[in-house]
Design a protein around this motif. Structure first.
Motif, short mmCIF file in Angstrom:
data_model
loop_
_atom_site.label_atom_id
_atom_site.label_comp_id
_atom_site.label_asym_id
_atom_site.label_seq_id
_atom_site.Cartn_x
_atom_site.Cartn_y
_atom_site.Cartn_z
N LEU A 175 6.28 7.62 -4.04
CA LEU A 175 6.17 6.16 -4.06
C LEU A 175 5.05 5.69 -3.13
O LEU A 175 4.24 4.82 -3.50
CB LEU A 175 7.51 5.54 -3.64
N GLU A 176 4.99 6.27 -1.94
CA GLU A 176 3.93 5.89 -1.00
C GLU A 176 2.55 6.19 -1.57
O GLU A 176 1.65 5.35 -1.52
CB GLU A 176 4.13 6.62 0.32
N MET A 177 2.38 7.40 -2.11
CA MET A 177 1.08 7.77 -2.67
C MET A 177 0.66 6.82 -3.78
O MET A 177 -0.48 6.34 -3.81
CB MET A 177 1.14 9.20 -3.21
N ALA A 178 1.57 6.53 -4.69
CA ALA A 178 1.24 5.67 -5.83
C ALA A 178 0.90 4.27 -5.38
O ALA A 178 -0.10 3.67 -5.82
CB ALA A 178 2.39 5.66 -6.82
N MET A 179 1.71 3.69 -4.50
CA MET A 179 1.46 2.32 -4.05
C MET A 179 0.15 2.20 -3.29
O MET A 179 -0.60 1.23 -3.45
CB MET A 179 2.63 1.83 -3.19
N LEU B 65 0.02 -4.19 -1.52
CA LEU B 65 0.99 -3.56 -0.64
C LEU B 65 0.76 -4.01 0.80
O LEU B 65 -0.38 -3.95 1.29
CB LEU B 65 0.88 -2.03 -0.72
N GLU B 66 1.82 -4.46 1.46
CA GLU B 66 1.80 -4.76 2.89
C GLU B 66 2.84 -3.87 3.57
O GLU B 66 3.94 -3.71 3.05
CB GLU B 66 2.13 -6.23 3.16
N ARG B 67 2.48 -3.34 4.77
CA ARG B 67 3.40 -2.46 5.49
C ARG B 67 3.50 -2.90 6.96
O ARG B 67 2.48 -3.01 7.63
CB ARG B 67 2.93 -1.01 5.42
N TRP C 270 5.78 -5.11 -1.80
CA TRP C 270 5.03 -4.60 -2.96
C TRP C 270 4.96 -5.67 -4.05
O TRP C 270 5.96 -6.28 -4.41
CB TRP C 270 5.71 -3.35 -3.52
N ILE C 271 3.74 -5.87 -4.56
CA ILE C 271 3.52 -6.81 -5.66
C ILE C 271 2.82 -6.09 -6.80
O ILE C 271 1.77 -5.47 -6.61
CB ILE C 271 2.67 -8.02 -5.22
N ASN C 272 3.42 -6.16 -7.98
CA ASN C 272 2.82 -5.68 -9.22
C ASN C 272 2.67 -6.91 -10.11
O ASN C 272 3.64 -7.36 -10.74
CB ASN C 272 3.71 -4.62 -9.86
N VAL D 262 8.64 -7.50 -4.41
CA VAL D 262 9.83 -7.01 -3.74
C VAL D 262 9.53 -6.61 -2.30
O VAL D 262 8.51 -5.99 -2.00
CB VAL D 262 10.44 -5.82 -4.52
N HIS D 263 10.43 -7.01 -1.40
CA HIS D 263 10.43 -6.55 -0.01
C HIS D 263 11.48 -5.46 0.10
O HIS D 263 12.61 -5.61 -0.39
CB HIS D 263 10.77 -7.70 0.93
#
Length: 337
Positions: free
Chosen positions: A95-99, A112-114, A121-123, A130-131
């Motif tokens: 998931l991390e790699m893809a985002m 993506l914000e971390r 994550w916004i698609n 989603v948070h």
């Protein structure tokens, strides 16, 4: 790179699927020569701007169509997504790699914000916002692996590395070329490649390929192209749905081959996941009708020669024996030499 998405097309029943001129131009034609033999053909996954090799996760005009097709398949058969219990860390790793890659490569579509483990994550194409807490499946609407895999084009397998081998212990496989995740889940590399003719008769090819994959390092992914053919622009040609598509091979004639037969090319990417040490094996599938393919005369001529001279064992493995003769007849019109 800005991507213009087609409206959702139909990849089952009443087929409606079209490649634009841009999609045809960037199609990964897989034959560098006029003849073909099975080979491992692995190369470093170096970026090639303007091609399907530009990014680790290729997004194109069929994005909405293919994520919709995946959702339809999962609705009918939830077992197309399997994650064995010990693969949870690998799921979040993926998931991390893809985002990270999607948000960096397509910022107009993904964001993506971390903040520590608090992620946002916004698609935009799929209207997802989603948070969630990284590492906590309960903070997402779906388990991590299924959540992100539903937002990608192409199939995904996560291979656990242990005992000097690779095991298919997690996967989202909704568009396979005549195989089944439900059957292959938990199998070793050698077991799931047993049907391949060349590997069945040359253990050395298998051993070299496996040794190479076991030594892939983080940050240095590799890739290869694989191909087969599909009747109609049907993404789901799984073993489970053979009763829906198997008979279509008998519909091909020398007059309709251009419309019905589609070259199906898989871009297989193999990056190492950093935390879990699992190996990602992604299978990004591209479909093109032969009517579209022959707009490139060089491709038309070469495909005729490849299919005409294909060894019988390979033709059988690729599933084209039943319609090979009318296909060659149709292609011959583009190769008069």
């Amino acid at each position: 790179m800005t991507v213009q998405f087609n409206p959702v097309e139909n990849m089952r029943d009443q087929f409606h699927y079209h490649n634009s001129a841009k999609a045809i131009a960037r199609f990964p034609f897989p034959f560098p020569e006029d003849s073909y033999m099975y080979s491992v053909n692995i190369e470093p996954a170096l970026s090639k701007p303007g091609t399907i090799f530009e990014h680790w996760f290729d997004i194109d005009e069929h994005y909405l169509t293919e994520v919709n097709e995946r959702a339809l398949t999962l609705k009918n058969d939830p077992k197309r997504c399997i994650v064995l219990p010990h693969m949870q860390q690998a799921a979040w790793d993926f998931l991390e790699m893809a985002m990270l890659h999607l948000s960096a490569d397509y910022p107009e579509h993904f964001h993506l914000e971390r903040q520590g483990k608090a992620w946002h994550w916004i698609n935009r194409p799929m209207n997802i916002d989603v948070h969630f807490q990284f590492g906590d499946d309960s903070s997402l609407p779906l388990p991590a692996f299924e959540f992100i895999s539903r937002q990608l084009q192409g199939d995904i397998a996560l291979l656990d590395q242990r005992e000097g081998d690779l095991f298919m212990d997690a996967g989202m496989i909704t568009g396979p070329a005549d195989w089944s995740l439900n059957f292959d889940a938990g199998m070793s590399f050698k077991q799931w490649h047993a049907p391949v003719p060349k590997l069945a008769h040359d253990a050395g090819v298998f051993e070299r390929a496996l040794k190479f994959l076991l030594n892939i390092q983080v940050g240095n992914p590799y890739r290869r192209l694989n191909w087969t053919m599909t009747i109609n622009p049907r993404m789901d040609t799984s073993s489970e749905t053979y009763h829906l598509w198997g008979h279509e091979r008998g519909l091909v004639t020398k007059d309709n081959a251009g419309e019905l037969v589609h070259l199906r090319v898989e871009l297989q990417m193999m990056p190492r996941l950093a935390r879990s040490n699992a190996l990602l094996f992604s299978i990004r599938t591209y479909l093109i009708s032969l009517n579209d393919l022959v707009t490139n005369p060089a491709w038309a001529k070469r495909l005729h020669r490849v299919i005409r001279d294909l060894p019988e064992s390979i033709a059988d493995y690729k599933g084209i024996t039943r319609y090979r003769e009318p296909l060659v007849q149709w292609l011959s019109q583009f190769d008069q030499e």
